[in-house]
Enzyme design. Structure first.
Site, PDB file in Angstrom:
ATOM      1  NE  ARG A  12      50.306  38.418  34.111  1.00 23.25           N
ATOM      2  CZ  ARG A  12      50.427  39.748  34.790  1.00 23.25           C
ATOM      3  NH1 ARG A  12      51.201  39.123  36.544  1.00 23.25           N
ATOM      4  NH2 ARG A  12      50.491  40.348  34.865  1.00 23.25           N
ATOM      5  N   GLY A  13      46.739  34.197  34.123  1.00 22.70           N
ATOM      6  CA  GLY A  13      45.192  34.166  35.076  1.00 22.70           C
ATOM      7  C   GLY A  13      44.053  33.331  33.942  1.00 22.70           C
ATOM      8  CG  ASN A  82      40.681  38.861  30.831  1.00 24.25           C
ATOM      9  OD1 ASN A  82      40.186  38.196  31.568  1.00 24.25           O
ATOM     10  ND2 ASN A  82      42.502  38.628  30.977  1.00 24.25           N
ATOM     11  N   GLY A 143      37.283  49.023  50.444  1.00 23.24           N
ATOM     12  CA  GLY A 143      38.744  49.190  50.145  1.00 23.24           C
ATOM     13  C   GLY A 143      38.752  49.046  48.337  1.00 23.24           C
ATOM     14  CE1 TYR A 147      39.051  44.539  39.080  1.00 20.13           C
ATOM     15  CE2 TYR A 147      37.481  43.910  40.465  1.00 20.13           C
ATOM     16  CZ  TYR A 147      38.020  43.563  40.213  1.00 20.13           C
ATOM     17  OH  TYR A 147      38.368  42.747  39.434  1.00 20.13           O
ATOM     18  N   GLY A 178      33.287  35.380  40.270  1.00 22.25           N
ATOM     19  CA  GLY A 178      33.805  35.812  41.320  1.00 22.25           C
ATOM     20  C   GLY A 178      34.988  35.262  41.916  1.00 22.25           C
TER      21      GLY A 178
END
Length: 240
Positions: A12-13, A82, A143, A147, A178
């Site tokens: 995905r992605g 990834n 927040g 990550y 980004g």
């Protein structure tokens, strides 16, 4: 020369785009996924790329999975780390589970996967390791202390492993995307999304293909003099 590539989070992605692009460049590609079996099945049917399931946060699962891939397809020449998750919260509300799940998946997987291919690459005298970081690992984000910490750690890991592998013709580089138009952004409210786009000098979100083109370049034998580098694919949002 036909090479074997393994892409984590590859159905995905960004991972999907990278996998398809590596295949189009003539490589034999295999992908790893963890949870979304429907998406993995759809991806495999559409691309004929072999799909494997394991948790990249689990070292033993990575070891066994890589043994299986190399037995069925061949020695891994190209590794694209990834796979990633988010667990956003302000630190005063963040739980230990949120912290460690993101750290173990986004940063721990770098060790778990790379450790299990690096010896073979050294023996064969060739390797390409491409680690996906993030613009938020470079500049921080409210927040996302978990990550951002993990993705910043990816950059230090990349530079160190690049130095270790250089004499053995193993390059190790990072891509720091980004904001890209993927499922990970689907939960963002439209007004916040407009604010994000307004802060990107090129005036748009990135596409998975923007990132995939860089990965294909770094995986190529012609990129052998580039190692320990971070490639910013962020539309000018952060100039580090």
């Amino acid at each position: 020369m036909r090479r074997t590539a393994l892409v984590t989070g590859g159905t995905r992605g960004l991972g999907k785009a990278i996998s398809v692009a590596l295949q189009a460049a003539g490589n034999q590609v295999a992908v790893v996924y963890h949870r979304n079996a429907d998406a993995a099945r759809t991806f495999g049917d559409a691309t004929s790329i072999p799909v494997y399931q394991w948790d990249v946060a689990d070292f033993e699962a990575c070891r066994m999975g890589i043994v299986q891939v190399e037995h069925e397809i061949g020695p891994i020449d190209i590794l694209v780390n990834n796979a990633g998750v988010t667990g956003d919260a302000m630190l005063q509300r963040m739980t230990p589970e949120q912290w460690w799940r993101v750290l173990n998946t986004n940063l721990g997987s770098m060790f778990n996967m790379s450790r299990n291919v690096i010896e073979g690459m050294r023996q064969r005298g060739f390797g390409r390791i491409i680690n996906v970081s993030s613009v938020n690992g470079q500049k921080g984000q409210i927040g996302q202390s978990n990550y951002a910490a993990a993705k910043a750690g990816v950059l230090g890991f990349t530079k160190s492993l690049a130095l270790e592998g250089a004499r053995k013709n193993i390059t190790v580089n990072a891509i720091a995307p980004g904001y890209c138009d993927t499922e990970m952004l689907s939960a963002i409210a439209p007004d916040i999304m407009q604010t994000i786009i307004a802060g990107i000098p090129v005036g748009r979100l990135g596409t998975p293909e923007d990132v995939a083109r860089v990965a294909v370049f770094l995986a190529d034998e012609g990129a052998g003099f580039i190692t320990g580098a971070t490639f910013d694919v962020n539309g000018g949002q952060y100039l580090g």
